[in-house]
Motif scaffolding. Structure first.
Motif, PDB file in Angstrom:
ATOM      1  N   THR A 200       0.825  -1.201   0.000  1.00  0.00           N
ATOM      2  CA  THR A 200       0.000   0.000   0.000  1.00  0.00           C
ATOM      3  C   THR A 200       0.863   1.257   0.000  1.00  0.00           C
ATOM      4  O   THR A 200       1.935   1.298   0.610  1.00  0.00           O
ATOM      5  N   GLU A 204      -3.060   5.469  -0.452  1.00  0.00           N
ATOM      6  CA  GLU A 204      -4.021   4.386  -0.255  1.00  0.00           C
ATOM      7  C   GLU A 204      -4.341   4.188   1.216  1.00  0.00           C
ATOM      8  O   GLU A 204      -5.482   3.894   1.583  1.00  0.00           O
ATOM      9  N   VAL A 207      -7.028   6.574   2.305  1.00  0.00           N
ATOM     10  CA  VAL A 207      -8.369   6.165   1.873  1.00  0.00           C
ATOM     11  C   VAL A 207      -8.855   4.983   2.709  1.00  0.00           C
ATOM     12  O   VAL A 207     -10.026   4.914   3.081  1.00  0.00           O
ATOM     13  N   ALA A 210     -10.104   6.387   5.886  1.00  0.00           N
ATOM     14  CA  ALA A 210     -11.411   7.012   5.726  1.00  0.00           C
ATOM     15  C   ALA A 210     -12.519   5.965   5.677  1.00  0.00           C
ATOM     16  O   ALA A 210     -13.563   6.112   6.326  1.00  0.00           O
ATOM     17  N   LEU A 211     -12.289   4.881   4.938  1.00  0.00           N
ATOM     18  CA  LEU A 211     -13.302   3.839   4.821  1.00  0.00           C
ATOM     19  C   LEU A 211     -13.505   3.099   6.142  1.00  0.00           C
ATOM     20  O   LEU A 211     -14.634   2.785   6.532  1.00  0.00           O
ATOM     21  N   LEU A 217     -13.794  12.016   2.710  1.00  0.00           N
ATOM     22  CA  LEU A 217     -12.487  12.245   2.088  1.00  0.00           C
ATOM     23  C   LEU A 217     -12.037  13.687   2.248  1.00  0.00           C
ATOM     24  O   LEU A 217     -10.836  13.958   2.335  1.00  0.00           O
ATOM     25  N   LEU A 232      -7.531  11.610  -3.652  1.00  0.00           N
ATOM     26  CA  LEU A 232      -8.207  10.653  -2.774  1.00  0.00           C
ATOM     27  C   LEU A 232      -9.416  10.042  -3.459  1.00  0.00           C
ATOM     28  O   LEU A 232      -9.670   8.834  -3.339  1.00  0.00           O
ATOM     29  N   ARG A 233     -10.175  10.860  -4.180  1.00  0.00           N
ATOM     30  CA  ARG A 233     -11.348  10.348  -4.881  1.00  0.00           C
ATOM     31  C   ARG A 233     -10.948   9.365  -5.985  1.00  0.00           C
ATOM     32  O   ARG A 233     -11.616   8.345  -6.192  1.00  0.00           O
ATOM     33  N   THR A 235      -8.313   7.480  -5.961  1.00  0.00           N
ATOM     34  CA  THR A 235      -7.897   6.245  -5.292  1.00  0.00           C
ATOM     35  C   THR A 235      -9.105   5.444  -4.830  1.00  0.00           C
ATOM     36  O   THR A 235      -9.140   4.209  -4.959  1.00  0.00           O
ATOM     37  N   LEU A 236     -10.117   6.125  -4.300  1.00  0.00           N
ATOM     38  CA  LEU A 236     -11.337   5.443  -3.892  1.00  0.00           C
ATOM     39  C   LEU A 236     -12.013   4.783  -5.097  1.00  0.00           C
ATOM     40  O   LEU A 236     -12.493   3.642  -4.995  1.00  0.00           O
ATOM     41  N   SER A 237     -12.057   5.474  -6.220  1.00  0.00           N
ATOM     42  CA  SER A 237     -12.642   4.881  -7.429  1.00  0.00           C
ATOM     43  C   SER A 237     -11.883   3.630  -7.847  1.00  0.00           C
ATOM     44  O   SER A 237     -12.483   2.631  -8.258  1.00  0.00           O
ATOM     45  N   ASN A 247     -19.475   0.517  -3.031  1.00  0.00           N
ATOM     46  CA  ASN A 247     -20.101   1.831  -3.130  1.00  0.00           C
ATOM     47  C   ASN A 247     -21.573   1.648  -3.521  1.00  0.00           C
ATOM     48  O   ASN A 247     -21.869   1.405  -4.667  1.00  0.00           O
TER      49      ASN A 247
END
Length: 255
Positions: A200, A204, A207, A210-211, A217, A232-233, A235-237, A247
């Motif tokens: 990682t 990462e 993120v 955050a999860l 985020l 960050l968005r 990476t989340l995607s 999601n």
């Protein structure tokens, strides 16, 4: 012979802790004329004992193929056989699910490897291999919710060696030992049902934080400093596409 006495006599043999000869004597009596009183039963017992031994070895060789290879190539087949037998003496097979009987090998190797002069990174290699299996067979426990969240099969493990880089290198280019470098390895099962594992990055990890903690985020970006919300968005995607995160609703479009 009563049932309790029978199991007291046969269990050490089936676990590899007693010889065929002493078990046959306990079950069928002393040899008569050079053979056991029940020679046919003694031969059957030997066959069953061989099957039990094969199962003990197959479990660890299936779960820990890289450990198996490294011990045999560096120290010979005898070293692997000694390791397997020592492991089951400490952790006899008790679980009905066969592979569960190999779960404690990483813990066992932490003390056994130094004593047997095996590589110091072998316990961590075993831990990595165990989690590859654990993630592969873990049940899905996905629950719907209003926010993106980690998939239930995700696991993050710390290592003192770069085992992922070492294992992923071509065999012709692989160093003799993995590099001594701390890393965090993310394990998960992808959308096709395959176990995946990757080192990682710091982005990462943010993120993942955050999860795991249910944070937005934007808050993570503000607290981290120097990290863009857009990164960050993205990476989340990537996590959602890989199956690391789930999601239930579309991600908000950046304004």
């Amino acid at each position: 012979m009563k049932l309790r006495a029978f199991f007291e006599a046969i269990t050490p043999f089936l676990e590899g802790r007693a010889s065929h000869d002493e078990t046959s004597r306990a079950l069928y009596g002393a040899p008569e004329g050079g053979t056991h009183a029940s020679d046919k039963d003694a031969r059957r017992l030997a066959i069953y004992g061989r099957f039990c031994r094969i199962h003990r070895f197959e479990i660890l060789e299936k779960l820990y193929p890289h450990c198996w290879r490294e011990v045999r190539e560096r120290h010979g087949e005898e070293a692997w056989e000694a390791l397997v037998e020592a492991y089951y003496r400490s952790h006899p097979m008790r679980a009905a699910e066969m592979n569960a009987n190999g779960a404690r090998l990483p813990e066992f190797l932490a003390s056994y490897a130094p004593e047997a002069q095996l590589p110091g990174w072998l316990p961590e290699l075993a831990d990595l291999e165990w989690w590859e299996w654990e993630v592969l067979v873990a049940p899905d426990r996905e629950e719907e919710g209003p926010r993106p969240r980690l998939a239930s099969t995700v696991e993050l493990r710390p290592y003192r060696y770069d085992l992922v880089g070492w294992l992923d290198a071509k065999s012709s280019e692989r160093p003799h030992v993995p590099e001594s470098r701390e890393s965090l390895v993310l394990f998960w099962r992808d959308r096709e049902g395959n176990c995946r594992r990757e080192k990682t990055s710091s982005l990462e990890l943010l993120v993942l934080k955050a999860l795991h903690e249910g944070l937005g985020l934007d808050r993570v970006a503000a607290e981290a400093g120097g990290v863009s919300l857009e990164a960050l968005r993205e990476t989340l995607s990537d996590f959602i596409a890989a199956g690391i995160a789930l999601n239930p609703t579309p991600l908000p479009t950046p304004s």
